[in-house]
Every structure is written in structure tokens, then in C-alpha cells.
Design an enzyme around this catalytic site. Structure first.
Site, PDB file in Angstrom:
ATOM      1  N   ASP A   8       0.801  -1.229   0.000  1.00  0.00           N
ATOM      2  CA  ASP A   8       0.000   0.000   0.000  1.00  0.00           C
ATOM      3  C   ASP A   8       0.837   1.284   0.000  1.00  0.00           C
ATOM      4  OD1 ASP A   8      -1.288  -2.305   1.066  1.00  0.00           O
ATOM      5  OD2 ASP A   8      -2.921  -1.076   1.805  1.00  0.00           O
ATOM      6  N   GLU A  39      -4.562   2.441  -2.847  1.00  0.00           N
ATOM      7  CA  GLU A  39      -5.782   2.982  -2.230  1.00  0.00           C
ATOM      8  C   GLU A  39      -5.538   4.030  -1.146  1.00  0.00           C
ATOM      9  OE1 GLU A  39      -8.201   1.279   0.523  1.00  0.00           O
ATOM     10  OE2 GLU A  39      -6.493   0.983   1.829  1.00  0.00           O
ATOM     11  N   ASN A  40      -4.270   4.204  -0.714  1.00  0.00           N
ATOM     12  CA  ASN A  40      -3.960   5.188   0.329  1.00  0.00           C
ATOM     13  C   ASN A  40      -3.073   6.321  -0.162  1.00  0.00           C
ATOM     14  OD1 ASN A  40      -3.721   2.392   2.465  1.00  0.00           O
ATOM     15  ND2 ASN A  40      -5.293   3.950   2.669  1.00  0.00           N
ATOM     16  N   ASN A  67     -10.535  -0.656   0.696  1.00  0.00           N
ATOM     17  CA  ASN A  67     -11.671  -0.041   1.376  1.00  0.00           C
ATOM     18  C   ASN A  67     -11.759   1.468   1.168  1.00  0.00           C
ATOM     19  OD1 ASN A  67      -9.269  -0.351   3.119  1.00  0.00           O
ATOM     20  ND2 ASN A  67     -10.438   0.856   4.588  1.00  0.00           N
ATOM     21  N   HIS A  68     -10.652   2.094   0.730  1.00  0.00           N
ATOM     22  CA  HIS A  68     -10.681   3.535   0.459  1.00  0.00           C
ATOM     23  C   HIS A  68     -10.773   3.838  -1.039  1.00  0.00           C
ATOM     24  CE1 HIS A  68     -10.097   4.468   4.598  1.00  0.00           C
ATOM     25  NE2 HIS A  68      -8.873   3.976   4.668  1.00  0.00           N
ATOM     26  N   HIS A 151      -7.438  -7.609   0.103  1.00  0.00           N
ATOM     27  CA  HIS A 151      -7.311  -6.439   0.963  1.00  0.00           C
ATOM     28  C   HIS A 151      -8.174  -6.670   2.201  1.00  0.00           C
ATOM     29  CE1 HIS A 151      -5.895  -2.266   1.185  1.00  0.00           C
ATOM     30  NE2 HIS A 151      -7.038  -1.984   1.792  1.00  0.00           N
ATOM     31  N   HIS A 176      -3.469  -4.135   3.163  1.00  0.00           N
ATOM     32  CA  HIS A 176      -4.332  -3.377   4.077  1.00  0.00           C
ATOM     33  C   HIS A 176      -3.749  -3.139   5.461  1.00  0.00           C
ATOM     34  CE1 HIS A 176      -7.841  -1.621   5.960  1.00  0.00           C
ATOM     35  NE2 HIS A 176      -7.850  -2.578   6.868  1.00  0.00           N
ATOM     36  N   HIS A 178      -0.647  -2.894   6.382  1.00  0.00           N
ATOM     37  CA  HIS A 178       0.538  -2.042   6.289  1.00  0.00           C
ATOM     38  C   HIS A 178       1.753  -2.577   7.046  1.00  0.00           C
ATOM     39  CE1 HIS A 178      -1.712   1.896   4.980  1.00  0.00           C
ATOM     40  NE2 HIS A 178      -2.214   0.808   4.428  1.00  0.00           N
TER      41      HIS A 178
END
Length: 257
Positions: A8, A39-40, A67-68, A151, A176, A178
Site C-alpha cells: 500500500d 488505495e492510500n 476499502n478507500h 485487501h 491493508h 501495512h
């Protein structure tokens, strides 16, 4: 065939670190195909078009999400680009694709993005059932190599998915949390697995976020806006080596920079 999966990206710092290191990593490991979870990358939540373009232009073949996915409205302007996929178990009819098939060195590579349901606070379909349906579909389309970015928060859910797809998916790896795990393995059926490939972003942080802001939330339970941390950055990922004859994983190398 050598596949590179990068954990990520967190904020512009993570994107900058990727840009600094990706060429060297690809040359040293003779990488053929690269996947990055993005996604981050937009202030810790979501992705914008400028960042997506940069990730692709520096040598990435596909960007996966989580999720983001919808953290920034700008994503709706490029979510249908074939080089970005969002979790396949979002409800039916949601824009974008949950998987795609890419061609590399005369191989068809299917990349599937799934999101877990344990402690994720996202309403989704059952990833285990969706995974089986997609695997059947991509196999019918002639996929030689099948890669799953799962994820998910729960270690148990990720491990369960590895057994669920054992021998059917070429690679199953988690994103996810991290934090890179040290449980990489190749099953007897030839599936390469690791619970989480880690994070690319600020090293001195709480999974990429500012330490003070994160501590305030935990200590006081009061709302505090998360901020991406600053300072030295790190890069996490994995290299999966695949036999060109059997299309099975022969080695897994964790990357920590």
C-alpha cells in the site's frame, strides 16, 4: 516470469519512494510484471488521476485498491481504465472492474482484487464465493497466471482465503494492514502466499499516519483527523518467481527498503 507486488502506497511520500526505487528493483530482480496497491496514496485515503498516471508511468502494469477506493471523487473520472481494479466483491452494478486479464511475455495474467469483511466496515459480497466465480471465468478465458490481492484486516480471513484458492490461484497475497508479515510460503499445490506484503510510506508512523494524531485517538478516544506522517520513507513488497512451464510459483522474496 517474475512478478513484483508493492504494498500500500501511503501519501505522496510513498509515491515518491516508489518512483525512486522501482527501476532498481525491477532491474535487480528481472521483473516482468508489476502490481501496486494505491488505495492510500491520496493523503492516506483514495487516489486521484494525477497520482494514478504517475504510478503507471514509472513502470506499473496494474493498480489495485481496497476499502478507500472511493476516498476521492476524482476516481470516478478514471475508474474504468483497464489498469486500475477495485475490489471485485463490491455490490453488483458498481462502476469499475474487480479483475482484468493482461498479456505479458505471451502469458495471460489475471489480477483479481478482493476485500475482506471482518472489521472492514464496508458492505460487500462474500469474497470467498466471488473468488471462485471469478477464477472459473478467467480460466475459461485462458488465464495462465492468476494473482489475488486480498485487501483484508483479519489474518485468519487471509489465511483462510489461501486455503480456499490453494492450487487454483497462482499467487494470493494480503494488503491493508501495512505491516509486512514473515510467513511467505509455497504450498504443495504451488500457490505462493503471504499474509501481508506491507506498506510503502513514512517509516516513523502508525501504519503511515502521524504518530501524535494517532495516539490522541487511542489515548483519549476523541475524534482526531488522521494525517500522513512525514520523514524517512520505506518500501515493502514481494517478488514472486514463476516457472514458465508449469506457471507455478518457485520462490518468494520479500522486499524491505
Amino acid at each position: 516470469m517474475n512478478i513484483l507486488a508493492i504494498g500500500d502506497l501511503v501519501g505522496d511520500a510513498g509515491l515518491k519512494k516508489l518512483g525512486q526505487e522501482i527501476k532498481k528493483i525491477k532491474e535487480e530482480n528481472e521483473i516482468d510484471f508489476t502490481i501496486v496497491n494505491g488505495e492510500n496514496v491520496a493523503d492516506g485515503m483514495g487516489i486521484i488521476k494525477k497520482q494514478f498516471d504517475e504510478i503507471i508511468n514509472i513502470g506499473t502494469d496494474v493498480v489495485t485498491m481496497g476499502n478507500h477506493t472511493w476516498g476521492k471523487k476524482d476516481i470516478f473520472t478514471f475508474i474504468d481504465d483497464p489498469k486500475i481494479i477495485r475490489p471485485a466483491n463490491y455490490p453488483s452494478g458498481v462502476c469499475g472492474k474487480g479483475y482484468n486479464i493482461y498479456t505479458c511475455k505471451d502469458k495471460k495474467i489475471a489480477v483479481i482484487n478482493l476485500i475482506g469483511r471482518t472489521d472492514m466496515n464496508v458492505l460487500t459480497e462474500n469474497p470467498f464465493q466471488i473468488a471462485k466465480k471469478i477464477l472459473k471465468s478467467v480460466k475459461e478465458k485462458g488465464a495462465d497466471i492468476i494473482i489475488v490481492d486480498f485487501h483484508a484486516e483479519a489474518t485468519a480471513e487471509k489465511i483462510a482465503m489461501s486455503y480456499h484458492l490453494d492450487g487454483e490461484a497462482t499467487i494470493v497475497y494480503g494488503t491493508h494492514t501495512h505491516v509486512q508479515t514473515a510467513d511467505e510460503k509455497i504450498t504443495e499445490k504451488g500457490t505462493g502466499y503471504i499474509t501481508d506484503i506491507g506498506m510503502t510510506g513514512p517509516k516513523e508512523s502508525v501504519i503511515g499516519m502521524n504518530i501524535e494524531a494517532s495516539l490522541k485517538r487511542f489515548v483519549t478516544t476523541l475524534p482526531e483527523k488522521y494525517r500522513v506522517a512525514t520523514g524517512e520513507t520505506m518500501l515493502n513488497g514481494c517478488v514472486f518467481q514463476i516457472d514458465d512451464t508449469t506457471n507455478k510459483v518457485t520462490s518468494i522474496k520479500r522486499i524491505q527498503m
